[in-house]
Design a protein around this motif. Structure first.
Motif, PDB file in Angstrom:
ATOM      1  N   HIS A  51       0.845  -1.203   0.000  1.00 18.24           N
ATOM      2  CA  HIS A  51       0.000   0.000   0.000  1.00 18.24           C
ATOM      3  C   HIS A  51       0.877   1.249   0.000  1.00 18.24           C
ATOM      4  O   HIS A  51       1.377   1.679   1.035  1.00 18.24           O
ATOM      5  N   THR A  80      -8.526  -0.232   9.258  1.00 21.71           N
ATOM      6  CA  THR A  80      -8.137  -0.966   8.062  1.00 21.71           C
ATOM      7  C   THR A  80      -6.667  -1.373   8.118  1.00 21.71           C
ATOM      8  O   THR A  80      -6.316  -2.492   7.746  1.00 21.71           O
ATOM      9  N   HIS A  82      -3.997  -0.564   6.558  1.00 20.30           N
ATOM     10  CA  HIS A  82      -3.137  -0.551   5.358  1.00 20.30           C
ATOM     11  C   HIS A  82      -2.215   0.660   5.344  1.00 20.30           C
ATOM     12  O   HIS A  82      -1.302   0.742   4.546  1.00 20.30           O
ATOM     13  N   TYR A 109      -0.236  -5.267   7.526  1.00 20.61           N
ATOM     14  CA  TYR A 109      -1.161  -4.619   8.468  1.00 20.61           C
ATOM     15  C   TYR A 109      -0.555  -4.739   9.856  1.00 20.61           C
ATOM     16  O   TYR A 109       0.381  -5.514  10.072  1.00 20.61           O
ATOM     17  N   SER A 123      -7.983  -6.248   8.606  1.00 21.31           N
ATOM     18  CA  SER A 123      -7.877  -5.212   7.567  1.00 21.31           C
ATOM     19  C   SER A 123      -9.243  -4.847   7.002  1.00 21.31           C
ATOM     20  O   SER A 123      -9.329  -4.182   5.977  1.00 21.31           O
ATOM     21  N   TYR A 189     -10.649   4.215  -2.670  1.00 20.37           N
ATOM     22  CA  TYR A 189      -9.835   4.084  -3.886  1.00 20.37           C
ATOM     23  C   TYR A 189     -10.188   5.291  -4.758  1.00 20.37           C
ATOM     24  O   TYR A 189      -9.364   6.117  -5.096  1.00 20.37           O
ATOM     25  N   HIS A 292      -2.966   3.168  -4.630  1.00 23.60           N
ATOM     26  CA  HIS A 292      -3.448   2.676  -3.330  1.00 23.60           C
ATOM     27  C   HIS A 292      -2.750   1.380  -2.953  1.00 23.60           C
ATOM     28  O   HIS A 292      -2.114   1.251  -1.942  1.00 23.60           O
ATOM     29  N   TYR A 383     -15.223  -8.402  -2.712  1.00 20.61           N
ATOM     30  CA  TYR A 383     -14.213  -9.411  -2.434  1.00 20.61           C
ATOM     31  C   TYR A 383     -14.840 -10.419  -1.491  1.00 20.61           C
ATOM     32  O   TYR A 383     -15.555 -10.030  -0.554  1.00 20.61           O
ATOM     33  N   PHE A 386     -15.021  -9.776   2.240  1.00 22.82           N
ATOM     34  CA  PHE A 386     -15.859  -8.692   2.752  1.00 22.82           C
ATOM     35  C   PHE A 386     -17.335  -9.060   2.750  1.00 22.82           C
ATOM     36  O   PHE A 386     -18.155  -8.356   3.326  1.00 22.82           O
ATOM     37  N   ARG A 411     -11.529 -12.509  -5.430  1.00 20.95           N
ATOM     38  CA  ARG A 411     -10.573 -12.827  -4.372  1.00 20.95           C
ATOM     39  C   ARG A 411     -11.081 -13.948  -3.476  1.00 20.95           C
ATOM     40  O   ARG A 411     -10.845 -13.942  -2.262  1.00 20.95           O
ATOM     41  N   ASP A 418      -2.064 -10.226   1.547  1.00 24.88           N
ATOM     42  CA  ASP A 418      -2.849  -9.438   2.508  1.00 24.88           C
ATOM     43  C   ASP A 418      -3.169 -10.203   3.775  1.00 24.88           C
ATOM     44  O   ASP A 418      -3.775  -9.652   4.690  1.00 24.88           O
ATOM     45  N   HIS A 422      -7.811 -11.276   4.712  1.00 20.78           N
ATOM     46  CA  HIS A 422      -8.133 -11.036   3.307  1.00 20.78           C
ATOM     47  C   HIS A 422      -8.361 -12.313   2.503  1.00 20.78           C
ATOM     48  O   HIS A 422      -8.939 -12.260   1.435  1.00 20.78           O
ATOM     49  N   LYS A 469      -8.008 -14.638  -6.719  1.00 20.88           N
ATOM     50  CA  LYS A 469      -7.107 -13.532  -7.077  1.00 20.88           C
ATOM     51  C   LYS A 469      -5.902 -14.164  -7.764  1.00 20.88           C
ATOM     52  O   LYS A 469      -4.933 -14.561  -7.116  1.00 20.88           O
TER      53      LYS A 469
HETATM   54  C1  LIG Z   1      -6.603  -2.957   2.333  1.00 20.89           C
HETATM   55  C2  LIG Z   1      -7.524  -3.619   1.406  1.00 20.89           C
HETATM   56  O1  LIG Z   1      -8.518  -4.151   1.800  1.00 20.89           O
HETATM   57  C3  LIG Z   1      -7.214  -3.732  -0.022  1.00 20.89           C
HETATM   58  O2  LIG Z   1      -6.523  -2.651  -0.452  1.00 20.89           O
HETATM   59  C4  LIG Z   1      -6.457  -5.037  -0.212  1.00 20.89           C
HETATM   60  O3  LIG Z   1      -5.097  -4.793  -0.129  1.00 20.89           O
HETATM   61  C5  LIG Z   1      -6.901  -5.721  -1.479  1.00 20.89           C
HETATM   62  O4  LIG Z   1      -5.879  -5.691  -2.412  1.00 20.89           O
HETATM   63  P1  LIG Z   1      -6.027  -6.377  -3.860  1.00 20.89           P
HETATM   64  O5  LIG Z   1      -7.026  -5.576  -4.616  1.00 20.89           O
HETATM   65  O6  LIG Z   1      -4.651  -6.306  -4.409  1.00 20.89           O
HETATM   66  O7  LIG Z   1      -6.508  -7.787  -3.631  1.00 20.89           O
END
Ligand SMILES: CC(=O)[C@@H](O)[C@H](O)COP(=O)(O)O
Ligand SMILES: Cc1ncc(C[n+]2csc(CCOP(=O)(O)OP(=O)(O)O)c2C)c(N)n1
Ligand SMILES: [Mg+2]
Length: 637
Positions: A51, A80, A82, A109, A123, A189, A292, A383, A386, A411, A418, A422, A469
């Motif tokens: 990040h 978060t 990051h 993180y 995260s 983002y 980002h 994702y 989430f 993902r 991550d 994640h 991913k």
């Molecule tokens: C912090 C966060 O939730 C995202 O920025 C994560 O790093 C997902 O990254 P990708 O899109 O590379 O999978």
């Protein structure tokens, strides 16, 4: 020697232990330190990926934090997480950035095993204020009112509903030792959406960096009112103190505000205006997301060091745009990750049919229930990890009403760098208990396109499609289809020893395993169910014809397709030996996807070994290893 301490400089020459090292620095030393940290971030993160934009934006903010507060006695929370690289540098971990987000290396993180300075490892956004509320109450309860609690929350994270549940409690909480540092760079983002995003933009005066805030009296923060006595900010309207906006890149100005907040009689929001990607041209000028989250970059240009292979996300993005052109009732939703989930093409072509709700997955799903109730077919793109945020809405707002909502879970499975919060490894288990829901796992791009269309064509209840991913491999065509199952491989002139049931991308490793087993005279059938929830009953009949049936999937074994497969076989009284291969019921540390799949036995060789082991156990239990099969050639699946 690192200024202000007796400690010898680390290899990277940054202060070791946080605040005490920093408080001894004078203004020009602080400016120099910020510049060195910035160069270090660009150099290291371009080399490892990570990040970049978010951390470049919090260099001065984090320095000021560590000068005003005494971590870890005072509790610093990063929402978060990051944007905690500077915090890690200032707490003695600069040397670890050589292996950032790599197996066994520094986590991307905060990490409690790395440092006492770290608290929130999760995260997932919008949690820090709830932690802050809880910790502040605990410290008060234990008579430790001397310890401050500070939560750094991004403007994006503040669009998450959980943050407002916390603010609602903090505003009338009995404690005073809580400071909320709103790191407002105007972006998640993309630019931060919604009424809050616009409110903050007005507070920022729409300029990127607010003028220096006047230094009001510490005990009573300046209340800003635009009309007579009307609070100027949503925070003050709720009863919180508010300070700012302050230039988040001015260490001195930040310290004034933080000290005042720390001395205030009630929880205070310090509104810091920062620039995401500050100080690195390619990040500041990156329209997409200020760099980002990046892979390995050429630091001189900020461009990827090598061209990326086509991803599952790109295949989805093209197909959903084509579907959008054919079906006007299809609309799409994202939770502040439009490009990241592949909706940019769809948004360009159908701007009025895509909804970015901010980091608000619960709202996304419940709003989708509304959109479906209104006669549309919403596609919720998140994702996998989430989705957990919105399980109640999925179950009770979408599935309970059998609404035609399609969930696209990018993902899914092991994601890699991550780390534990994640990996998309719980979606199958969560979805396995949702009545009326059907979950598809495509094995390749052709199946993704087909299954996505099938899912969106279903209007009698919710559907979901999951993919990883990773780069998308070449298409794997089926030998034949049986009751909806794709038969990918069957051994000729060998008995029916092993049935491999491959979920999605596990088709490749299962075909590799089949080749290895066949070379040793073991007969293998490989099937891809395509729809993994609910279980296709034909799988049980196929299992009955084999000595061993092994399910293989890139998600937690508990509640997986495999565990449902076992249940269906048991219900059908099938006595074939069964094995369920997948991820453990555990949190899996960061590393590359490839490394972690190997470690967790999801490769051809490991699958073949497991099958051989299980087969030999079959022999021990008295079933002949190669006895003549009942089935003739003609009966083969
Ligand atoms: C912090 C966060 O939730 C995202 O920025 C994560 O790093 C997902 O990254 P990708 O899109 O590379 O999978
Ligand atoms: C629940 C959840 N949804 C989505 C994400 C993906 N995500 C990671 S960082 C980010 C944007 C955060 O924006 P902000 O809080 O403003 O921090 P900034 O990057 O601007 O410093 C998002 C959407 C997440 N981490 N958690
Ligand atoms: Mg932001």
């Amino acid at each position: 020697m690192t200024p202000g301490t007796g400690a010898p400089p680390s290899r990277t020459g940054f202060p070791f232990g946080g605040g005490s090292d920093l408080r001894a620095l004078h203004t020009e030393e602080l400016t120099d330190l910020a510049a060195r940290i910035r160069s270090f971030l660009v150099e290291r993160v371009c080399r490892t990926g990570g990040h970049l934009g978010p951390n470049l934006g919090v260099v001065e903010l984090t320095i000021a934090l560590h000068r005003v507060f005494d971590s870890p006695r005072d509790v610093l929370l990063f929402d978060t997480g990051h944007q905690a690289y500077v915090h890690k540098i200032l707490t003695g971990r600069a040397d670890g950035f050589d292996a950032l987000r790599q197996r066994g290396g520094l986590a991307g993180y905060p990490s409690r095993v790395e440092s006492d300075h770290d608290v929130i490892e999760n995260s997932h956004a919008s949690t820090a204020l709830s932690y802050a509320d809880g910790i502040a109450k605990a410290l008060r309860h234990r008579g430790r009112r001397d310890r401050a609690v500070v939560a750094v929350v991004g403007d994006g994270a503040l669009t998450g509903g959980l943050a407002w549940e916390a603010l609602n409690n903090i505003a009338t909480a009995p404690y005073r030792n809580l400071t909320i540092v709103l790191n407002d760079n105007g972006r998640s983002y993309d630019p931060t959406v919604g009424g809050l995003g616009e409110h903050l933009a007005r507070l920022r005066g729409d300029g990127r960096v607010a003028p220096k805030a006047p230094a009001p009296s510490p005990a009573r923060p300046a209340l800003r009112a635009t009309a007579a006595h009307a609070p100027a900010t949503v925070f003050e309207a709720m009863g919180l103190a508010y300070r700012g906006p302050v230039d988040g890149h001015d260490i001195g100005a930040m310290e004034v505000e933080l000290r005042a907040a720390a001395a205030a009689e009630r929880p205070t929001v310090v509104h810091c205006v920062t620039v995401k990607g500050r100080g690195y041209g390619p990040a500041e000028s990156d329209e997409a997301d200020c760099l980002h989250g990046v892979g390995v970059l050429d630091p001189s240009t900020g461009r990827p060091a090598k061209a990326a292979a086509p991803t599952w996300t790109s295949v989805f993005g093209t197909e959903i745009a084509a579907i959008g052109a054919e079906r006007p009732e299809v609309v799409c939703l994202t939770a502040a990750m439009l490009r990241q989930v592949g909706l940019d093409t769809f948004a360009r072509r159908f701007p009025e049919r895509v909804f970015d709700v901010g980091i608000a997955e619960q709202h996304a799903v419940c709003s989708a229930a509304g959109l479906a109730t209104g006669g549309l077919h919403p596609v919720v793109c998140v994702y996998s990890t989430f989705l957990g945020r919105a399980v109640d809405q999925l179950l009770m707002d979408v599935a309970l009403h059998s609404l035609p909502v399609t969930f696209v879970l990018d993902r899914a499975g092991i994601t890699g760098p991550d780390g534990p919060s994640h990996h998309g490894m719980w979606d199958t288990a969560l979805l396995s208990v949702v009545p009326n829901l059907r979950l598809a796992a495509p094995r390749d791009a052709a199946r993704l396109r087909g299954l996505l269309r099938e899912a969106i064509a279903m209007d009698e209840g919710p559907t979901a499609v999951r993919f990883p991913k990773s780069a998308v491999g070449s298409d794997i065509d089926a030998l034949t289809r049986m009751d909806g199952l794709d038969v990918l491989h069957r051994s000729r002139r060998l008995r029916l020893d092993v049935l491999l049931v491959a979920a999605g991308v596990m088709a490749g490793p299962c075909l590799d395993a089949a080749r290895e087993l066949e070379a040793q005279g073991i007969g293998v059938t490989v099937v891809d169910p395509r729809w993994i929830i609910p279980i296709n009953p034909t799988l049980a009949h196929m299992a009955a014809r084999h000595r061993l049936a092994v399910s293989v999937e890139d998600c937690t074994r508990t509640g997986s397709m495999g565990s449902m497969f076992v249940q269906v076989c048991a219900d059908a009284g099938i006595t074939t030996r069964l094995r369920v291969l997948g991820l453990p019921r555990d949190f899996i540390e960061h590393g590359s996807r490839a490394e972690l799949l190997i470690e967790h036995g999801l490769t051809g060789t490991r699958i073949a070994n497991e099958a051989r082991r299980a087969l030999s156990a079959t022999v021990e239990h008295g079933r002949p290893p190669g006895g003549q099969d009942k089935e003739s050639e003609g009966d083969r699946p």
